[in-house]
Design a protein around this motif. Structure first.
Motif, PDB file in Angstrom:
ATOM      1  N   ASP A 216      -5.077  17.176  23.646  1.00 40.97           N
ATOM      2  CA  ASP A 216      -4.644  16.607  22.372  1.00 40.97           C
ATOM      3  C   ASP A 216      -3.138  16.729  22.179  1.00 40.97           C
ATOM      4  O   ASP A 216      -2.618  16.378  21.118  1.00 40.97           O
ATOM      5  N   GLY A 217      -2.444  17.266  23.175  1.00 36.30           N
ATOM      6  CA  GLY A 217      -0.984  17.332  23.116  1.00 36.30           C
ATOM      7  C   GLY A 217      -0.432  18.452  22.254  1.00 36.30           C
ATOM      8  O   GLY A 217       0.788  18.542  22.091  1.00 36.30           O
ATOM      9  N   CYS A 218      -1.280  19.321  21.702  1.00 36.47           N
ATOM     10  CA  CYS A 218      -0.793  20.427  20.867  1.00 36.47           C
ATOM     11  C   CYS A 218      -0.394  21.600  21.763  1.00 36.47           C
ATOM     12  O   CYS A 218      -1.077  22.626  21.809  1.00 36.47           O
ATOM     13  N   ILE A 219       0.689  21.452  22.465  1.00 36.73           N
ATOM     14  CA  ILE A 219       1.162  22.458  23.417  1.00 36.73           C
ATOM     15  C   ILE A 219       2.026  23.452  22.653  1.00 36.73           C
ATOM     16  O   ILE A 219       3.087  23.101  22.142  1.00 36.73           O
ATOM     17  N   ASN A 220       1.572  24.697  22.549  1.00 38.85           N
ATOM     18  CA  ASN A 220       2.209  25.646  21.646  1.00 38.85           C
ATOM     19  C   ASN A 220       2.538  26.977  22.293  1.00 38.85           C
ATOM     20  O   ASN A 220       2.856  27.949  21.591  1.00 38.85           O
ATOM     21  N   ALA A 221       2.455  27.079  23.600  1.00 41.71           N
ATOM     22  CA  ALA A 221       2.762  28.354  24.267  1.00 41.71           C
ATOM     23  C   ALA A 221       3.365  28.065  25.633  1.00 41.71           C
ATOM     24  O   ALA A 221       3.191  26.976  26.190  1.00 41.71           O
ATOM     25  N   GLY A 222       4.066  29.055  26.173  1.00 47.80           N
ATOM     26  CA  GLY A 222       4.625  28.925  27.512  1.00 47.80           C
ATOM     27  C   GLY A 222       5.876  28.076  27.549  1.00 47.80           C
ATOM     28  O   GLY A 222       6.634  27.974  26.580  1.00 47.80           O
ATOM     29  N   GLU A 223       6.088  27.447  28.674  1.00 46.69           N
ATOM     30  CA  GLU A 223       7.306  26.685  28.911  1.00 46.69           C
ATOM     31  C   GLU A 223       7.348  25.415  28.048  1.00 46.69           C
ATOM     32  O   GLU A 223       6.305  24.843  27.726  1.00 46.69           O
ATOM     33  N   PRO A 224       8.554  24.962  27.707  1.00 49.05           N
ATOM     34  CA  PRO A 224       8.652  23.688  26.993  1.00 49.05           C
ATOM     35  C   PRO A 224       8.297  22.525  27.904  1.00 49.05           C
ATOM     36  O   PRO A 224       8.257  22.645  29.129  1.00 49.05           O
ATOM     37  N   ILE A 225       8.043  21.372  27.293  1.00 44.15           N
ATOM     38  CA  ILE A 225       7.641  20.177  28.034  1.00 44.15           C
ATOM     39  C   ILE A 225       8.677  19.811  29.087  1.00 44.15           C
ATOM     40  O   ILE A 225       8.334  19.408  30.207  1.00 44.15           O
ATOM     41  N   ARG A 729      -1.172  14.659  19.264  1.00 46.28           N
ATOM     42  CA  ARG A 729       0.276  14.526  19.426  1.00 46.28           C
ATOM     43  C   ARG A 729       0.552  13.750  20.712  1.00 46.28           C
ATOM     44  O   ARG A 729       0.563  14.314  21.805  1.00 46.28           O
ATOM     45  N   ARG A 730       0.783  12.466  20.552  1.00 47.96           N
ATOM     46  CA  ARG A 730       1.004  11.613  21.724  1.00 47.96           C
ATOM     47  C   ARG A 730       2.388  11.836  22.335  1.00 47.96           C
ATOM     48  O   ARG A 730       2.561  11.688  23.548  1.00 47.96           O
ATOM     49  N   GLU A 731       3.383  12.125  21.494  1.00 47.59           N
ATOM     50  CA  GLU A 731       4.775  12.131  21.954  1.00 47.59           C
ATOM     51  C   GLU A 731       5.003  13.044  23.161  1.00 47.59           C
ATOM     52  O   GLU A 731       5.593  12.605  24.161  1.00 47.59           O
ATOM     53  N   PRO A 732       4.579  14.318  23.127  1.00 46.41           N
ATOM     54  CA  PRO A 732       4.833  15.158  24.310  1.00 46.41           C
ATOM     55  C   PRO A 732       4.097  14.671  25.552  1.00 46.41           C
ATOM     56  O   PRO A 732       4.599  14.817  26.672  1.00 46.41           O
ATOM     57  N   LEU A 733       2.923  14.094  25.384  1.00 46.42           N
ATOM     58  CA  LEU A 733       2.177  13.590  26.538  1.00 46.42           C
ATOM     59  C   LEU A 733       2.870  12.378  27.149  1.00 46.42           C
ATOM     60  O   LEU A 733       2.988  12.266  28.378  1.00 46.42           O
ATOM     61  N   ILE A 734       3.335  11.486  26.293  1.00 48.17           N
ATOM     62  CA  ILE A 734       4.038  10.292  26.787  1.00 48.17           C
ATOM     63  C   ILE A 734       5.333  10.695  27.486  1.00 48.17           C
ATOM     64  O   ILE A 734       5.679  10.181  28.557  1.00 48.17           O
ATOM     65  N   GLU A 735       6.069  11.635  26.883  1.00 50.17           N
ATOM     66  CA  GLU A 735       7.338  12.065  27.465  1.00 50.17           C
ATOM     67  C   GLU A 735       7.118  12.741  28.813  1.00 50.17           C
ATOM     68  O   GLU A 735       7.874  12.517  29.765  1.00 50.17           O
ATOM     69  N   LEU A 736       6.093  13.558  28.922  1.00 46.80           N
ATOM     70  CA  LEU A 736       5.806  14.253  30.173  1.00 46.80           C
ATOM     71  C   LEU A 736       5.420  13.261  31.266  1.00 46.80           C
ATOM     72  O   LEU A 736       5.852  13.385  32.417  1.00 46.80           O
ATOM     73  N   ALA A 737       4.625  12.257  30.919  1.00 50.44           N
ATOM     74  CA  ALA A 737       4.260  11.235  31.901  1.00 50.44           C
ATOM     75  C   ALA A 737       5.489  10.447  32.338  1.00 50.44           C
ATOM     76  O   ALA A 737       5.652  10.116  33.517  1.00 50.44           O
ATOM     77  N   GLY A 741       7.024  10.185  36.315  1.00 49.01           N
ATOM     78  CA  GLY A 741       6.658   8.933  36.961  1.00 49.01           C
ATOM     79  C   GLY A 741       5.182   8.599  36.845  1.00 49.01           C
ATOM     80  O   GLY A 741       4.668   7.787  37.619  1.00 49.01           O
ATOM     81  N   GLY A 742       4.496   9.214  35.886  1.00 50.58           N
ATOM     82  CA  GLY A 742       3.079   8.937  35.674  1.00 50.58           C
ATOM     83  C   GLY A 742       2.883   7.913  34.573  1.00 50.58           C
ATOM     84  O   GLY A 742       3.691   7.008  34.384  1.00 50.58           O
ATOM     85  N   ALA A 743       1.795   8.079  33.813  1.00 50.90           N
ATOM     86  CA  ALA A 743       1.480   7.135  32.754  1.00 50.90           C
ATOM     87  C   ALA A 743       0.627   7.813  31.704  1.00 50.90           C
ATOM     88  O   ALA A 743      -0.001   8.850  31.960  1.00 50.90           O
ATOM     89  N   TYR A 744       0.611   7.249  30.484  1.00 47.52           N
ATOM     90  CA  TYR A 744      -0.211   7.759  29.382  1.00 47.52           C
ATOM     91  C   TYR A 744      -1.326   6.755  29.096  1.00 47.52           C
ATOM     92  O   TYR A 744      -1.109   5.541  29.101  1.00 47.52           O
ATOM     93  N   TYR A 745      -2.521   7.285  28.820  1.00 51.88           N
ATOM     94  CA  TYR A 745      -3.688   6.440  28.554  1.00 51.88           C
ATOM     95  C   TYR A 745      -4.389   6.926  27.293  1.00 51.88           C
ATOM     96  O   TYR A 745      -4.450   8.129  27.013  1.00 51.88           O
TER      97      TYR A 745
END
Length: 800
Positions: A216-225, A729-737, A741-745
């Motif tokens: 769900d993109g709620c990344i709240n621990a560890g390293e930043p995106i 939270r789509r934004e971090p997933l889209i940015e990471l893809a 060089g990947g993609a978001y679905y």
């Protein structure tokens, strides 16, 4: 768990170890031809012996055979064996198992509901709620995993604040039908960096075709995106993200906190305050109820309230007033009735912890004043009237034969250990050190630090300077929460005894919720009430607060500032098992003109705060304390015990055993080590491992009567980190893809992921050690045989 399988094939052929390529081979072939031609010329022109043409040809062929065989030996022919091993690439699937994946989204938006309907089972209505974990199980079906494995091997991991393997599928192998991933959305945090690194390392040396993230993109621990993206990009690993969850704001009401006093007196009114929060609740009303029960008894609803959300979704505090006539421990639970369209109901209930202890006896207080100041007189009258206090007053400036005030009248200042141990607190209102017995300060300090009593010192214009100088009161100055300023007398002389302007007191933000200062049910109301009080004219300057002290009030005069900040007017701290407080002004009596109720509340709250350690059990032989009563899993708690023998002398054992009752119902023993320099005190550390209540207890046997037992409760609350962001939270997933060089679905596009992942399998050729063909007995026998035949033939033809 399916086993890995790589494909391989074996290739064998004969190779020449020497002179097998380049100029060496050309030179070798040329030399051989020259030798053969030379042999032919010699045998044609041979004049010795009698040789027929047939004999010449036979000898020439023999010599040819010998030369050719020696040439082959010189080339060193070997049998070469090559193993061609194809290593399948790995597609890593990371399924989010954090607690937010257990949310049941209702998909009020039309687009989101349509996407989920294409994935969810036909008998599930997205508007009725479906958990994110259930969608992940539905997406990562046997067919979907089979499509991913058509090109690469597949490994599936569940992750939250930890990583665990879930499934493994070889390349070009269909998954068994009906397989469902065992996803458990219970993790306390979402640490994507940890999951990516551990999954890539688990692949070993195999190439990674890509990472598929179901979250769900709620990344709240560890390293930043950004760091996760850089790690994948450096290894040329693309990430393909599938967003799971409702992007629209959910409807949720939650109990943020419930506050109540730890101890109250019988028939004394007290408040239980519930703080609510939520999302998507603008203008809506919720029903709140208070459930009361005795420890271990049946609960009953004792009060109900209705709360309406403001336009921004916030609530006013919900206050329940209670009055209990039966002493003991009372449990209180606040419940919010679930809404029809609410996403989360697990946060609608919260219990007051620890339980509210209702006391039967009164606070026993000794009030000592150097002179009949306004503060002394108003405080004495207040404590005499309060039915929860049993006060004895000693005014040092009064005539020896004067009748003293108080609930319990005394005819002399209590000066022995036995007399002082009868009191829960000692209030010193600018006492005269010269009128105190020589060891009185040491006995009072012992009452506080060793027996859990409380001490409040109120500074005054007459004796405070002498208080800090006198050796009689040095032990009392030592336990105060402030350090004396050597320049205080110069500053007082500069200011003068009387000031014409008052300055408002300043309440630091961190002190707004302190039990002494609380004047309302929320920090804003407390600050507003303190702003109404009249300011102070005179104060006694101190240098700074001590390391363990809490500053409660400061001066607002910009001139009253030193290296530690604005001058301290009030501070408090723990001293051993007791508490001490400092009040650096004698203008508190003026507050009564603003609000008598608030004036009385301040003094009673101050008194109850400093006597809490004694009332909590310090009248007994055993006292058990935790440095905090709330923590989260993984955090450590310092446990301190003060233990006395049957003669009320410090226990001399090197170790004390404490019983720990865990949330699971299991009990274990915690060893506390004796503290050096503090007889009777023991200390140890406990690590909270799982959410729930922990009860610690220690028991001291007695030769006469029942054993003395002390208990202490600690609440281990699950982290709310996962509940702070409830939407997809789509934004971090889209940015990471994008970074990798990947993609978001979207969820209904998850079937396209397999089309985007390349076959990155690699073939490795491993050469075995060559086996020589020429270095054996058969070759040697052939060479010797040819030479022998040629020698015999030449001898027969008289050519030797």
């Amino acid at each position: 768990m399916l086993l890995l399988s790589d494909t391989s094939r074996v290739e064998e052929h004969i190779e020449l170890a020497r002179w097998s390529s380049g100029n060496e081979l050309v030179a070798g072939v040329g030399l051989t031809i020259l030798l053969l031609l030379g042999v032919r010329w010699l045998y044609r022109h041979e004049q010795r012996g009698r040789m027929s043409p047939r004999a010449r040809t036979a000898l020439m062929l023999l010599r040819y055979s010998v030369l050719l065989l020696m040439g082959l030996i010189a080339l060193e022919p070997v049998r070469a064996r090559y193993l061609h091993r194809t290593i399948d690439a790995v597609t890593l699937v990371l399924a989010d198992e954090s607690a937010s994946m257990g949310l049941a989204d209702r998909y009020r938006g039309e687009a989101g509901a349509r996407r989920v309907a294409a994935v969810a089972p036909s008998d599930v209505d997205p508007a009725a709620g479906i958990t994110r974990a259930a969608l992940v199980r539905r997406i990562a079906s046997s067919e979907w995993l089979g499509e991913l494995s058509k090109r690469n091997r597949v490994r599936v991991f569940g992750f939250s604040d930890r990583v665990r393997p879930l499934a493994e599928l070889p390349a070009r192998t269909a998954a068994p039908p009906g397989v469902e991933l065992a996803i458990e959305p219970v993790g306390a945090a979402t640490n994507l960096g940890l999951a990516v690194r551990e999954a890539v390392e688990a692949a070993g040396g195999a190439p990674v075709a890509g990472v598929v993230l179901l979250s769900d993109g709620c990344i709240n621990a560890g390293e930043p995106i950004e760091a996760v993206g850089q790690y994948l990009r450096s290894r040329q690993i693309p990430l393909f993200a599938v967003g799971v969850g409702d992007p629209s704001e959910p409807v949720n009401v939650r109990l943020v906190e419930v506050t109540a006093p730890r101890m109250v007196f019988k028939d004394d009114p007290f408040n239980i305050t519930a703080f609510l929060g939520g999302e998507g609740l603008s203008g809506r009303s919720v029903d709140v109820e208070l459930v009361e029960r005795t420890a271990g008894g049946q609960g009953r609803t004792v009060a109900q309230r209705s709360a309406r959300a403001r336009p921004d979704g916030s609530f006013d505090p919900v206050v329940f007033e209670r009055r209990v006539s039966r002493p003991g421990d009372w449990d209180y639970e606040v419940r919010v009735a679930p809404l029809d369209d609410e996403s989360i109901v697990s946060d609608n209930t919260r219990t007051v912890f620890p339980a509210v202890r209702v006391l039967d006896d009164k606070m026993r207080v000794l009030l000592v004043g150097g002179a009949p100041s306004y503060d002394y007189r108003f405080l004495a009258r207040l404590l005499i009237r309060d039915r929860t206090v049993n006060v004895s007053c000693w005014l040092q400036s009064a005539d020896r034969r004067a009748v003293r005030e108080g609930t319990t009248v005394i005819d002399h200042l209590p000066s022995t250990r036995e007399e002082l141990l009868k009191y829960d607190a000692v209030l010193l209102v600018d006492p005269n050190p010269a009128e105190l017995p020589a060891d009185w300060g040491l006995l009072v300090a012992s009452l506080v630090s060793e027996y859990g009593g409380g001490m409040l010192y109120v500074a005054g214009r007459k004796y405070t300077t002498e208080f800090f100088r006198s050796p009689r009161t040095a032990p009392l100055a030592e336990i105060l929460p402030v350090a004396r300023d050597p320049d205080s007398e110069l500053m007082l002389n500069d200011l003068g005894i009387y000031q014409r302007k008052s300055w408002p007191v300043v309440v630091p933000d961190a002190a707004l919720t302190h039990p002494i200062l609380r004047m309302a049910d929320d920090p804003a109301g407390t600050r507003a009430q303190w702003a109404l009080f009249e300011g102070v004219y005179w104060h006694y300057p101190v240098r700074r607060e001590k390391p363990a002290a809490s500053v409660l009030l400061r001066h607002s005069n910009p001139r009253m500032v030193n290296s530690s900040g604005p001058h301290i007017l009030m501070a408090a701290q723990y001293v051993g098992s007791g508490r001490s407080a400092w009040l650096g002004t004698d203008d508190i009596w003026r507050w009564r003109r603003v609000s008598e109720g608030s004036f009385n509340r301040f003094w009673i709250q101050t008194l109850r705060y400093i006597v809490e350690g004694k009332l909590a059990g310090s009248r007994n032989r055993a006292l058990l304390l935790a440095d905090r009563d709330r923590c989260q899993p993984g955090e450590s708690i310092t446990i301190t015990a003060r233990l006395l023998d049957e003669a009320y002398k410090p226990l001399a054992n090197p170790v004390a055993e404490v019983t720990v009752g865990l949330p699971s119902g299991v009990t274990r023993t915690l060893s506390l080590d004796a503290l050096e320099g503090r007889p009777g005190y023991y200390q140890g550390r406990l690590v909270a491992e799982q959410p729930g209540p922990i009860r610690l207890s220690v028991s001291l046997p007695s030769a006469v009567g029942e054993a003395t037992t002390a208990t202490c409760d600690v609440s281990v609350a699950p982290s709310d980190l996962e509940m702070r962001s409830l939407t997809l939270r789509r934004e971090p997933l889209i940015e990471l893809a994008r970074q990798t060089g990947g993609a978001y679905y979207e969820v209904d596009e998850a079937g396209r992921v397999s089309e985007s992942i390349e076959d990155r399998s690699q073939t490795i050729v491993v050469a075995e050690r060559p086996r020589p063909i020429w270095d054996n007995a058969w070759v040697l026998a052939a060479l010797v045989g040819l030479l022998s035949v040629e020698w015999a033939a030449r001898r027969a033809l008289n050519l030797l």
